[in-house]
Design a protein around this motif. Structure first.
Motif, mmCIF file in Angstrom:
data_model
loop_
_atom_site.group_PDB
_atom_site.id
_atom_site.type_symbol
_atom_site.label_atom_id
_atom_site.label_comp_id
_atom_site.label_asym_id
_atom_site.label_seq_id
_atom_site.Cartn_x
_atom_site.Cartn_y
_atom_site.Cartn_z
ATOM 1 N N MET A 37 -3.453 -0.125 10.564
ATOM 2 C CA MET A 37 -4.130 -1.393 10.868
ATOM 3 C C MET A 37 -3.148 -2.353 11.548
ATOM 4 O O MET A 37 -3.525 -3.209 12.320
ATOM 5 C CB MET A 37 -4.639 -2.062 9.580
ATOM 6 N N PHE A 38 -1.860 -2.176 11.214
ATOM 7 C CA PHE A 38 -0.820 -3.077 11.733
ATOM 8 C C PHE A 38 -0.174 -2.557 13.007
ATOM 9 O O PHE A 38 0.528 -3.286 13.681
ATOM 10 C CB PHE A 38 0.272 -3.279 10.671
ATOM 11 N N VAL A 81 -9.001 -6.566 2.504
ATOM 12 C CA VAL A 81 -8.082 -7.699 2.609
ATOM 13 C C VAL A 81 -6.941 -7.557 1.600
ATOM 14 O O VAL A 81 -5.770 -7.822 1.919
ATOM 15 C CB VAL A 81 -8.840 -9.045 2.435
ATOM 16 N N ALA A 82 -7.256 -7.087 0.372
ATOM 17 C CA ALA A 82 -6.194 -6.880 -0.628
ATOM 18 C C ALA A 82 -5.184 -5.859 -0.095
ATOM 19 O O ALA A 82 -3.964 -6.038 -0.224
ATOM 20 C CB ALA A 82 -6.795 -6.401 -1.946
ATOM 21 N N THR A 83 -5.701 -4.809 0.536
ATOM 22 C CA THR A 83 -4.828 -3.770 1.106
ATOM 23 C C THR A 83 -3.976 -4.346 2.237
ATOM 24 O O THR A 83 -2.771 -4.102 2.320
ATOM 25 C CB THR A 83 -5.702 -2.604 1.630
ATOM 26 N N MET A 84 -4.616 -5.114 3.116
ATOM 27 C CA MET A 84 -3.864 -5.732 4.227
ATOM 28 C C MET A 84 -2.752 -6.622 3.685
ATOM 29 O O MET A 84 -1.630 -6.631 4.215
ATOM 30 C CB MET A 84 -4.791 -6.616 5.063
ATOM 31 N N ARG A 123 4.617 -5.998 2.427
ATOM 32 C CA ARG A 123 5.634 -4.941 2.354
ATOM 33 C C ARG A 123 6.292 -4.747 3.717
ATOM 34 O O ARG A 123 7.506 -4.606 3.830
ATOM 35 C CB ARG A 123 4.986 -3.632 1.876
ATOM 36 N N ARG A 124 5.472 -4.724 4.751
ATOM 37 C CA ARG A 124 6.021 -4.538 6.105
ATOM 38 C C ARG A 124 6.978 -5.665 6.472
ATOM 39 O O ARG A 124 7.932 -5.465 7.213
ATOM 40 C CB ARG A 124 4.884 -4.471 7.139
ATOM 41 N N GLU A 174 3.448 5.671 -5.798
ATOM 42 C CA GLU A 174 4.080 5.105 -4.595
ATOM 43 C C GLU A 174 3.373 5.585 -3.330
ATOM 44 O O GLU A 174 3.182 6.792 -3.145
ATOM 45 C CB GLU A 174 5.548 5.546 -4.512
ATOM 46 N N ALA A 175 2.974 4.680 -2.486
ATOM 47 C CA ALA A 175 2.467 5.039 -1.157
ATOM 48 C C ALA A 175 2.681 3.849 -0.229
ATOM 49 O O ALA A 175 2.519 2.694 -0.653
ATOM 50 C CB ALA A 175 0.976 5.393 -1.212
ATOM 51 N N HIS A 176 3.059 4.105 0.983
ATOM 52 C CA HIS A 176 3.308 3.056 1.976
ATOM 53 C C HIS A 176 4.326 2.029 1.463
ATOM 54 O O HIS A 176 4.236 0.839 1.786
ATOM 55 C CB HIS A 176 1.999 2.358 2.375
ATOM 56 N N GLY A 177 5.238 2.468 0.597
ATOM 57 C CA GLY A 177 6.271 1.563 0.087
ATOM 58 C C GLY A 177 5.783 0.630 -1.001
ATOM 59 O O GLY A 177 6.499 -0.288 -1.414
#
Ligand code: ADP
Length: 359
Positions: A320-321, A114-117, A123-124, A163-166
């Motif tokens: 996931m998105f 959930v923290a990752t999501m 960010r997205r 930095e990863a995935h912005g």
């Protein structure tokens, strides 16, 4: 026919409430510009988060309100977002507007997922986001974000987030050897966290998401003593035992003077990909009931779905998105947006977050 005036438009906009903040858009300082060209009116609305859950409703309400002015033929909306937040007393965190910790009463309920999501979802949506993995007992953020084995760079004795995935990421996992269990006592934990807080150059962030260890131990205490947080998100599964632990976690955050932004029910239900049958493996809906009983917001339910585990294990949370089944993506987006909405509400109600004490 009399010309449409800016004041007439502003007056109409005073009748439009932000559905979550319960104040009108003008009072909330969300109207950045009104441009009038004959019967065409353009309104620039500045949202309090790019992940606004109620944009469509605000659009409809603004259009309806402005159209009520005689002579208006079209209403155009332009959007931007500026995340609000409380100033941080620690110089290293001065550019961080909101610190949101993610906790759980027990391990394995999906707290890191959930923290990752939340981090990737915000960010997205367009926000600037950092992710601090403070789960000293089982740091899984490096795996989930695909940065296992990557060491942070050091500049002027300060650690630079990876930095990863912005997203800028820092994890206790990058500082210890993999596969080596961290056996730490309270004072050592305290030291490691302090190092994170004092020696990481986070830069300018709208949201810093902190993945806490499960339970009610030293880390949430140290954090609450050290930095003002906007609030905490509690993750649980619908099982009785997980819910009882979630209740304890809520009580702990309240004792620590940290606002509980809400509860997420993870592994809420399972939809069979073959027959579509819905199975409530761990029961369902308990978290929503617990949220009501404890008077904290319910932030949504996330189904149990293999895609979430697979993309988490593969370090591809972006998928996931984009590649999870529709109903999973929708549930994840909803949870991210509701959480962002609660952060905005919290900032409006109580701009400066209290800390227990700053040593
Ligand atoms: P915690 O941080 O609470 O210990 P994790 O986020 O590490 O839990 O999740 C534990 C395991 O469960 C991981 O393998 C993760 O990929 C998986 N998982 C978490 N949530 C879901 C879900 N909704 N659907 C499928 N697998 C999940």
């Amino acid at each position: 026919m009399t010309a449409i005036t800016r004041n007439a438009v502003i007056d109409r906009l005073r009748t439009v409430q932000d559905p979550e903040l319960h104040q009108d858009l003008v009072t909330l300082n969300m109207i950045k510009e009104v441009a009038i060209d004959g019967g065409r009116v353009k309104v620039h609305v500045e949202l309090t988060t790019p992940a606004c859950p109620l944009k469509d409703q605000i659009r409809a309400d603004v259009e309806k309100a402005v159209r009520a002015i005689p002579g208006v033929t079209t209403v155009e909306l332009e959007w931007s977002a500026k995340v609000r937040g409380a100033p941080q007393p620690r110089p290293q965190l001065a550019g961080v507007k909101n610190i949101v910790s993610v906790g759980a009463g027990k391990g394995g309920v999906g707290k890191s997922t959930v923290a990752t999501m939340l981090a990737v979802g915000l960010r997205r949506a367009g926000a600037s986001v950092g992710l601090l993995d403070a789960d000293v007992y089982g740091p899984s953020i490096p795996t989930m974000l695909g940065i296992e084995g990557v060491q942070p760079k050091v500049r002027d004795k300060m650690l630079l987030p990876i930095e990863a995935h912005g997203i800028g990421i820092m994890s206790v996992g990058v500082l210890v050897e993999p596969d080596r269990p961290m056996v730490l006592r309270g004072p050592m934990l305290h030291g490691i966290l302090r190092q994170f807080l004092d020696q990481v150059e986070w830069g300018e962030l709208d949201y810093l998401i902190v993945d806490l260890p499960p339970g009610t131990g030293d880390v949430p205490l140290t954090l609450a003593q050290s930095i003002p947080q906007t609030g905490a998100v509690i993750v649980c599964t619908p099982q009785d035992v997980a819910l009882a632990d979630a209740r304890r976690a809520i009580m702990m955050f309240r004792q620590l003077n940290v606002d509980v932004l809400g509860i997420v029910e993870n592994m809420s239900y399972y939809l069979c990909p073959h027959c579509g049958n819905r199975d409530e493996l761990f029961d369902h809906g308990g978290a929503a009931n617990a949220a009501e009983e404890m008077q904290v917001p319910f932030l949504g339910d996330i189904p149990l779905n293999a895609s979430l585990r697979v993309f988490g294990d593969a370090g591809r949370p972006d998928k996931m998105f984009t590649e999870s089944p529709d109903y999973v993506r929708q549930a994840v987006d909803r949870m991210v947006q509701r959480t962002a909405g609660r952060v905005s509400v919290r900032n409006l109600l109580q701009p400066a977050g209290p800390t227990l004490s700053i040593e």
